[in-house]
Design a protein around this motif. Structure first.
Motif, PDB file in Angstrom:
ATOM      1  N   MET A  50       0.838  -1.204   0.000  1.00  0.00           N
ATOM      2  CA  MET A  50       0.000   0.000   0.000  1.00  0.00           C
ATOM      3  C   MET A  50       0.873   1.255   0.000  1.00  0.00           C
ATOM      4  SD  MET A  50      -2.673   1.216   2.965  1.00  0.00           S
ATOM      5  CE  MET A  50      -1.367   1.272   4.207  1.00  0.00           C
ATOM      6  N   ASN A  51       1.929   1.246   0.824  1.00  0.00           N
ATOM      7  CA  ASN A  51       2.831   2.391   0.864  1.00  0.00           C
ATOM      8  C   ASN A  51       3.662   2.521  -0.400  1.00  0.00           C
ATOM      9  OD1 ASN A  51       3.426   1.633   4.350  1.00  0.00           O
ATOM     10  ND2 ASN A  51       1.952   3.089   3.492  1.00  0.00           N
ATOM     11  N   MET A  52       3.942   1.387  -1.040  1.00  0.00           N
ATOM     12  CA  MET A  52       4.729   1.419  -2.276  1.00  0.00           C
ATOM     13  C   MET A  52       4.017   2.169  -3.392  1.00  0.00           C
ATOM     14  SD  MET A  52       6.525  -2.296  -2.783  1.00  0.00           S
ATOM     15  CE  MET A  52       8.208  -2.597  -2.199  1.00  0.00           C
ATOM     16  N   VAL A  53       2.687   2.161  -3.351  1.00  0.00           N
ATOM     17  CA  VAL A  53       1.926   2.757  -4.447  1.00  0.00           C
ATOM     18  C   VAL A  53       2.351   4.212  -4.667  1.00  0.00           C
ATOM     19  CG1 VAL A  53      -0.368   3.423  -5.247  1.00  0.00           C
ATOM     20  CG2 VAL A  53      -0.028   1.212  -4.124  1.00  0.00           C
ATOM     21  N   GLY A  54       2.378   5.006  -3.599  1.00  0.00           N
ATOM     22  CA  GLY A  54       2.728   6.414  -3.722  1.00  0.00           C
ATOM     23  C   GLY A  54       4.162   6.630  -4.150  1.00  0.00           C
ATOM     24  N   LEU A  55       5.094   5.838  -3.608  1.00  0.00           N
ATOM     25  CA  LEU A  55       6.502   6.036  -3.949  1.00  0.00           C
ATOM     26  C   LEU A  55       6.802   5.591  -5.373  1.00  0.00           C
ATOM     27  CD1 LEU A  55       6.591   5.982  -0.671  1.00  0.00           C
ATOM     28  CD2 LEU A  55       9.039   5.677  -1.064  1.00  0.00           C
ATOM     29  N   LEU A  56       6.193   4.496  -5.805  1.00  0.00           N
ATOM     30  CA  LEU A  56       6.401   4.058  -7.184  1.00  0.00           C
ATOM     31  C   LEU A  56       5.827   5.077  -8.166  1.00  0.00           C
ATOM     32  CD1 LEU A  56       5.632   0.254  -6.781  1.00  0.00           C
ATOM     33  CD2 LEU A  56       7.827   1.249  -7.466  1.00  0.00           C
ATOM     34  N   ALA A  57       4.669   5.651  -7.837  1.00  0.00           N
ATOM     35  CA  ALA A  57       4.090   6.682  -8.701  1.00  0.00           C
ATOM     36  C   ALA A  57       5.011   7.891  -8.787  1.00  0.00           C
ATOM     37  CB  ALA A  57       2.718   7.087  -8.193  1.00  0.00           C
ATOM     38  N   ALA A  58       5.584   8.295  -7.645  1.00  0.00           N
ATOM     39  CA  ALA A  58       6.494   9.444  -7.638  1.00  0.00           C
ATOM     40  C   ALA A  58       7.767   9.156  -8.417  1.00  0.00           C
ATOM     41  CB  ALA A  58       6.828   9.836  -6.212  1.00  0.00           C
ATOM     42  N   SER A  59       8.205   7.889  -8.414  1.00  0.00           N
ATOM     43  CA  SER A  59       9.446   7.534  -9.111  1.00  0.00           C
ATOM     44  C   SER A  59       9.234   7.366 -10.607  1.00  0.00           C
ATOM     45  CB  SER A  59      10.023   6.240  -8.541  1.00  0.00           C
ATOM     46  OG  SER A  59       9.231   5.124  -8.921  1.00  0.00           O
ATOM     47  N   GLY A  60       7.977   7.426 -11.045  1.00  0.00           N
ATOM     48  CA  GLY A  60       7.689   7.294 -12.462  1.00  0.00           C
ATOM     49  C   GLY A  60       7.282   5.913 -12.891  1.00  0.00           C
ATOM     50  N   ASP A  61       7.087   4.997 -11.944  1.00  0.00           N
ATOM     51  CA  ASP A  61       6.682   3.634 -12.274  1.00  0.00           C
ATOM     52  C   ASP A  61       5.178   3.495 -12.027  1.00  0.00           C
ATOM     53  OD1 ASP A  61       6.398   0.954 -12.748  1.00  0.00           O
ATOM     54  OD2 ASP A  61       7.834   0.286 -11.227  1.00  0.00           O
ATOM     55  N   ALA A  62       4.370   4.082 -12.928  1.00  0.00           N
ATOM     56  CA  ALA A  62       2.925   4.054 -12.741  1.00  0.00           C
ATOM     57  C   ALA A  62       2.379   2.648 -12.805  1.00  0.00           C
ATOM     58  CB  ALA A  62       2.259   4.931 -13.809  1.00  0.00           C
ATOM     59  N   ASP A  63       2.902   1.823 -13.728  1.00  0.00           N
ATOM     60  CA  ASP A  63       2.425   0.449 -13.851  1.00  0.00           C
ATOM     61  C   ASP A  63       2.740  -0.338 -12.581  1.00  0.00           C
ATOM     62  OD1 ASP A  63       1.229  -1.632 -15.528  1.00  0.00           O
ATOM     63  OD2 ASP A  63       3.214  -2.561 -15.452  1.00  0.00           O
ATOM     64  N   GLY A  64       3.964  -0.158 -12.051  1.00  0.00           N
ATOM     65  CA  GLY A  64       4.343  -0.850 -10.821  1.00  0.00           C
ATOM     66  C   GLY A  64       3.482  -0.436  -9.647  1.00  0.00           C
ATOM     67  N   ALA A  65       3.110   0.868  -9.615  1.00  0.00           N
ATOM     68  CA  ALA A  65       2.257   1.351  -8.527  1.00  0.00           C
ATOM     69  C   ALA A  65       0.906   0.662  -8.551  1.00  0.00           C
ATOM     70  CB  ALA A  65       2.088   2.869  -8.649  1.00  0.00           C
ATOM     71  N   LEU A  66       0.307   0.516  -9.719  1.00  0.00           N
ATOM     72  CA  LEU A  66      -1.014  -0.113  -9.815  1.00  0.00           C
ATOM     73  C   LEU A  66      -0.933  -1.617  -9.551  1.00  0.00           C
ATOM     74  CD1 LEU A  66      -2.381   1.865 -12.891  1.00  0.00           C
ATOM     75  CD2 LEU A  66      -2.954   2.173 -10.474  1.00  0.00           C
ATOM     76  N   VAL A  67       0.174  -2.253  -9.946  1.00  0.00           N
ATOM     77  CA  VAL A  67       0.364  -3.676  -9.636  1.00  0.00           C
ATOM     78  C   VAL A  67       0.445  -3.876  -8.124  1.00  0.00           C
ATOM     79  CG1 VAL A  67       2.012  -5.590  -9.777  1.00  0.00           C
ATOM     80  CG2 VAL A  67       1.425  -4.290 -11.843  1.00  0.00           C
ATOM     81  N   ALA A  68       1.189  -2.987  -7.449  1.00  0.00           N
ATOM     82  CA  ALA A  68       1.293  -3.084  -5.985  1.00  0.00           C
ATOM     83  C   ALA A  68      -0.080  -2.910  -5.341  1.00  0.00           C
ATOM     84  CB  ALA A  68       2.262  -2.021  -5.468  1.00  0.00           C
ATOM     85  N   ALA A  69      -0.873  -1.995  -5.861  1.00  0.00           N
ATOM     86  CA  ALA A  69      -2.218  -1.791  -5.316  1.00  0.00           C
ATOM     87  C   ALA A  69      -3.082  -3.032  -5.518  1.00  0.00           C
ATOM     88  CB  ALA A  69      -2.865  -0.581  -5.990  1.00  0.00           C
ATOM     89  N   ASP A  70      -2.998  -3.654  -6.693  1.00  0.00           N
ATOM     90  CA  ASP A  70      -3.772  -4.864  -6.962  1.00  0.00           C
ATOM     91  C   ASP A  70      -3.369  -6.006  -6.024  1.00  0.00           C
ATOM     92  OD1 ASP A  70      -5.163  -3.615  -8.975  1.00  0.00           O
ATOM     93  OD2 ASP A  70      -3.865  -4.359 -10.585  1.00  0.00           O
ATOM     94  N   SER A  71      -2.078  -6.103  -5.711  1.00  0.00           N
ATOM     95  CA  SER A  71      -1.597  -7.170  -4.828  1.00  0.00           C
ATOM     96  C   SER A  71      -2.086  -6.983  -3.402  1.00  0.00           C
ATOM     97  CB  SER A  71      -0.062  -7.221  -4.841  1.00  0.00           C
ATOM     98  OG  SER A  71       0.420  -7.504  -6.131  1.00  0.00           O
ATOM     99  N   ALA A  72      -2.180  -5.735  -2.946  1.00  0.00           N
ATOM    100  CA  ALA A  72      -2.570  -5.473  -1.563  1.00  0.00           C
ATOM    101  C   ALA A  72      -4.076  -5.508  -1.353  1.00  0.00           C
ATOM    102  CB  ALA A  72      -2.030  -4.101  -1.141  1.00  0.00           C
ATOM    103  N   ALA A  73      -4.847  -5.241  -2.414  1.00  0.00           N
ATOM    104  CA  ALA A  73      -6.295  -5.074  -2.267  1.00  0.00           C
ATOM    105  C   ALA A  73      -7.003  -6.266  -1.638  1.00  0.00           C
ATOM    106  CB  ALA A  73      -6.909  -4.743  -3.621  1.00  0.00           C
ATOM    107  N   PRO A  74      -6.703  -7.535  -2.009  1.00  0.00           N
ATOM    108  CA  PRO A  74      -7.454  -8.649  -1.413  1.00  0.00           C
ATOM    109  C   PRO A  74      -7.213  -8.834   0.085  1.00  0.00           C
ATOM    110  CG  PRO A  74      -6.349  -9.321  -3.455  1.00  0.00           C
ATOM    111  CD  PRO A  74      -5.774  -8.000  -3.052  1.00  0.00           C
ATOM    112  N   VAL A  75      -6.139  -8.266   0.614  1.00  0.00           N
ATOM    113  CA  VAL A  75      -5.741  -8.522   2.001  1.00  0.00           C
ATOM    114  C   VAL A  75      -6.232  -7.427   2.945  1.00  0.00           C
ATOM    115  CG1 VAL A  75      -3.769  -8.894   3.548  1.00  0.00           C
ATOM    116  CG2 VAL A  75      -3.705  -9.768   1.177  1.00  0.00           C
ATOM    117  N   LEU A  76      -6.122  -6.187   2.530  1.00  0.00           N
ATOM    118  CA  LEU A  76      -6.399  -5.074   3.441  1.00  0.00           C
ATOM    119  C   LEU A  76      -7.893  -4.915   3.697  1.00  0.00           C
ATOM    120  CD1 LEU A  76      -3.895  -2.400   2.060  1.00  0.00           C
ATOM    121  CD2 LEU A  76      -3.585  -3.960   3.993  1.00  0.00           C
ATOM    122  N   ARG A  77      -8.196  -4.388   4.851  1.00  0.00           N
ATOM    123  CA  ARG A  77      -9.590  -4.187   5.230  1.00  0.00           C
ATOM    124  C   ARG A  77      -9.712  -2.921   6.076  1.00  0.00           C
ATOM    125  NH1 ARG A  77      -7.232  -8.441   7.792  1.00  0.00           N
ATOM    126  NH2 ARG A  77      -7.032  -8.260  10.079  1.00  0.00           N
TER     127      ARG A  77
END
Length: 854
Positions: free
Chosen positions: A79-106
């Motif tokens: 979840m925290n990686m999403v913002g840092l990856l977006a800032a670093s220019g890795d938009a695809d990586g940011a969305l992949v990280a979000a998809d990986s975290a979504a099933p777990v977080l509540r």
């Protein structure tokens, strides 16, 4: 410190959070504590510009969590990686990280993840999807207890709405973000929200508010946010017509963000730099930079932003003169892509360019179809887009032979710019605003046939900058302090240089202090829309002129024309090439400079064959029979603002007054306003600056003519004392060294006891004296462009009816006697223009010109 407090501290106070997290990490015995410490270090590092380092911390945290089987903690890391990856220019990586975290977080973490996903989508340029995602999370986050996340989500929503042109909704969301952060004591988040409000204000066209907000919030921002704030401020500078300044700011900021690993900011900055280069008249550089931005967006998988780079590429080719069928195809394709990506305003602007190309190619049907798709752009959106839409509409109507409809479209577009300029209190910004209307105003001038039509078209163009001064705002202590600092530094530098002890440090400070003065002055609000002035009617001009004649010079492409109004008759006159007139004016100035240096006897008429005679032949010769021997009101243009009219043989002894526009002259020649008290109307101020041999004797002689005058000489002639004395007076005479600044006329100056009094100082007057005499070299120059800026322009803008000043160097030995004779005539009730005309002159004082009412 528990998890929630430490993560919140990372956003609220990054340095403290890093200290606390480092302490936790060094003493961590449990894997969960280690993961938490690394998360906090990463989030705090991002805020202070250490994106790459922050990602390293998160990757280490992820390995630790996965190695210990901490599934939920690993999802939090992602979840925290999403913002840092977006800032670093890795938009695809940011969305992949979000998809990986979504099933777990509540719960609250699930809402935070959605907020981070919305941010990543916005950074990738998918604005519609970002807004839908953010809105889904808003209710849950509002019901929670985490103000950091709520303020961040509201800022994402607000920024997305700004890009979509939904400015009212954007300002509502951003204001709520700022209030939320304030209530929680989150200084950084509040500053970020207000910086985004500045961006919204800039898009709305409220440049003074935007610049004031940027200046206020920047000290509270961390390095990452400072870079984003500076990018936004650069866009505001571009909108304000200050493209060269924006280029410098962007260049320095791009170096900084590259050093910090903010690749997303690098791509954003390149896109803005291309805009700045284009606005600065450098389409070649703009096209190259736009291609670099496009390539960088592609590398970062931020495909939603690529159409914006294509838009600038089309704009750059158009600005470079390309009118080819190939560019028409490229523009139409780019416009369609922009529309599909949700960039409504750039799509409209690109279609307008395509319509202009189609009209150039004679493809009227294609142009009409394109314009029909952007008809609302005439009424909504950025000023530049609306003006371009009216320009295209005017061209389309003209192509159908609808001259009346074309003229109406030109007028409508100029009113858009006029309303925009009305919101700007700073003289500099109002002058720049006129550039937005240059092409449209040029079309209006070309469409004009008669003298009446040409005069009306030119007066509408000039009305954008030649408007009455707004009600004076309260004194700005920041501007006063900045001016005082600049004055001290200038005086120190002048003194040190004179004694051979000039300091590089002092010299280097002056540009920074001048920048502070400009920044403070630009935040002053204007009068606002509703202060429009219509071109003067011929009957109105005729009544005001009486026995005088009006001559208004108009630049029409490479040609120079004149319009005369004499005894109710308005006529148009072609005068040849504008550049020929400019060359003649410069030669006249050069001749007077040489004559002033050498001295000489009284000059009655210039000799045939001289530069003065040649200038007269082009500018006055064709009009001679129409104007006869009448007194003249001359409304000049461009470089002709610096012409010493008295040097022209036919005008040597004729009353002449020079004005920025015919409407300005009508306004300035009206009776003084009732607010000027009886005592003020007759109050005389006499000032002598230092280092000028004739100044003290000149002021002493004038004091005998005006025995009740306030006399400021020697140490009493300090800048602030003089400024206060000038305020609201009837007649002021300043004898001092003068300097005209071609690079920025508002830093033109008069040297006083404690340093220079500059044009910016005069903007602080509640009301300028009704008549001002500046007995100084070059104090009347205003030839830095189409707008009349400098000492004279500011004084006329803020209430002076008449200003006497020289547009050339003056000869000290001749000035005293000339000024004494001139003031004797003024005291006898002779008008300033007539007194100037009938007072005998030597070549050393031929540069004095009467400006304003006369």
């Amino acid at each position: 410190m528990n998890e929630r407090d430490l993560i919140r501290l990372a956003a609220a106070d990054p340095p403290r959070a890093m200290t606390a997290a480092s302490r936790l990490l060094s003493g961590a015995r449990e894997p969960a504590d280690r993961v938490l410490a690394l998360r906090a270090l990463a989030l705090a590092g991002k805020e202070i510009g250490r994106v790459a380092e922050g990602l390293d911390h998160l990757r280490e945290a992820l390995r630790a969590a996965q190695g210990e089987g901490l599934t939920y903690a690993a999802a939090q890391v992602r979840m925290n990686m999403v913002g840092l990856l977006a800032a670093s220019g890795d938009a695809d990586g940011a969305l992949v990280a979000a998809d990986s975290a979504a099933p777990v977080l509540r719960g609250a973490d699930a809402d935070r993840l959605v907020a981070n996903r919305a941010f990543a989508l916005a950074r990738s340029g998918h604005m519609d999807e970002a807004l839908r995602t953010a809105r889904r999370a808003l209710a849950g986050i509002r019901a929670g207890t985490d103000p950091v996340v709520l303020a961040g989500l509201l800022s994402t929503i607000g920024l997305t709405q700004v890009y979509r042109g939904e400015l009212n909704s954007a300002e509502s969301a951003l204001t709520e973000a700022a209030v939320t952060a304030d209530q929680a004591g989150l200084t950084l988040q509040a500053a970020m929200a207000r910086g985004n409000l500045a961006f919204a204000a800039s898009r709305r066209g409220d440049l003074p508010r935007a610049l004031a907000l940027y200046a206020a919030v920047e000290p509270d921002l961390t390095p990452e946010r400072v870079a984003q704030c500076r990018f936004d401020r650069a866009e505001t500078l571009i909108t304000a017509g200050l493209a060269a300044e924006a280029r410098a700011l962007l260049g320095a900021t791009l170096v900084d963000v590259a050093d910090r690993g903010h690749r997303a900011d690098t791509a954003d900055g390149l896109l803005l730099l291309a805009r700045a280069e284009l606005a600065d008249g450098d389409p070649g550089s703009a096209a190259r930079t736009a291609r670099r931005a496009s390539a960088e967006f592609a590398r970062q998988d931020r495909t939603g932003w690529i159409p914006l780079a294509d838009h600038l590429g089309v704009r750059a080719r158009w600005a470079a003169g390309d009118r080819s069928p190939d560019l028409l195809r490229a523009a139409r394709t780019a416009a369609d892509r922009l529309g599909r990506a949700g960039w409504a305003e750039p799509a409209a602007d690109t279609r307008i360019v395509a319509a202009l190309i189609a009209l150039h190619l004679g493809r009227t049907t294609v142009a009409r179809d394109l314009l029909g798709r952007v008809s609302t752009a005439r009424w909504h959106g950025p000023v530049a887009t609306r003006v371009a839409a009216w320009h295209a509409t005017a061209l389309e109507r003209a192509s159908r032979g609808d001259r009346r409809g074309a003229a109406a479209a030109v007028r409508a577009g100029l009113l858009v710019v006029d309303d925009h300029a009305a919101a700007l209190g700073a003289t500099e910004l109002r002058a720049r605003a006129a550039d937005l209307a240059a092409d449209l105003a040029g079309l209006g001038l070309r469409q004009a046939r008669s003298g009446r039509e040409l005069l009306a078209a030119e007066e509408r163009r000039r009305a954008i900058t030649c408007r009455p001064a707004s009600v004076r705002p309260p004194a700005d202590p920041r501007l006063a302090a900045a001016l005082a600092d600049l004055r001290r530094a200038s005086a120190e530098h002048t003194e040190a240089t004179a004694t051979g002890h000039g300091s590089r440090e002092t010299a280097d400070r002056i540009p920074h202090l001048e920048a502070a003065v400009r920044a403070s002055a630009r935040t002053r609000p204007g009068a606002g829309a509703g202060t429009r002035t219509s071109p003067p009617r011929i009957a109105e001009l005729t009544e005001a002129l009486g026995h005088r004649a009006l001559v208004e010079f108009v630049r029409l492409g490479p040609e120079l024309h004149a319009v005369t109004v004499v005894a109710g008759r308005c006529r148009r006159w072609p005068l040849g090439r504008y550049e020929d007139a400019v060359r003649a004016a410069r030669l006249v100035r050069f001749d007077l400079r040489v004559l002033a240096e050498r001295g000489g006897d009284h000059v009655g008429r210039a000799k045939p064959g001289t530069a003065a005679a040649l200038a007269e032949e082009q500018l006055i010769g064709p009009l001679r029979r129409a104007i006869g021997d009448r007194e003249l009101v001359i409304s000049s243009t461009g470089a002709l603002h610096a012409l010493p009219w008295a040097a022209l043989p036919a005008l040597a002894a004729r009353p002449v007054t020079v004005v920025p526009s015919a409407r300005t002259w009508v306004r300035r020649s009206a009776p003084p306003p009732g607010g000027r008290g009886r005592g003020e109307a007759h109050r005389v101020v006499l000032v002598a600056g230092p280092g000028l041999r004739h100044a003290d004797t000149e002021i002493t002689a004038l004091a005998r003519i005006h025995p009740d005058a306030t006399v400021l000489t020697g140490g009493r002639a300090r800048a602030e004392t003089v400024r206060r004395a000038l305020d609201g007076g009837g007649l002021a005479h300043v004898a001092a060294h003068g300097e005209f600044r071609v690079d920025n006329p508002l830093f033109s100056r008069l040297l006083l006891a404690d340093g220079p009094l500059i044009a910016y100082d005069l903007e602080g007057l509640r009301r300028a004296p009704r008549v001002v005499v500046l007995s100084a070299c070059d104090a009347g120059r205003a030839d830095a462009g189409e707008a009349v800026m400098g000492m004279v322009g500011v004084l006329l803008d803020f209430g002076a009816a008449t200003v006497i000043a020289s547009v050339t160097p003056v000869r000290d030995a001749d000035t005293r006697d000339f000024m004494v004779a001139f003031h004797e005539r003024l005291a006898a009730g002779v008008s300033p223009a007539r007194a100037l005309a009938v007072t005998p002159r030597t070549p050393g004082v031929l540069g004095f010109v009467c400006f304003g009412a006369g």
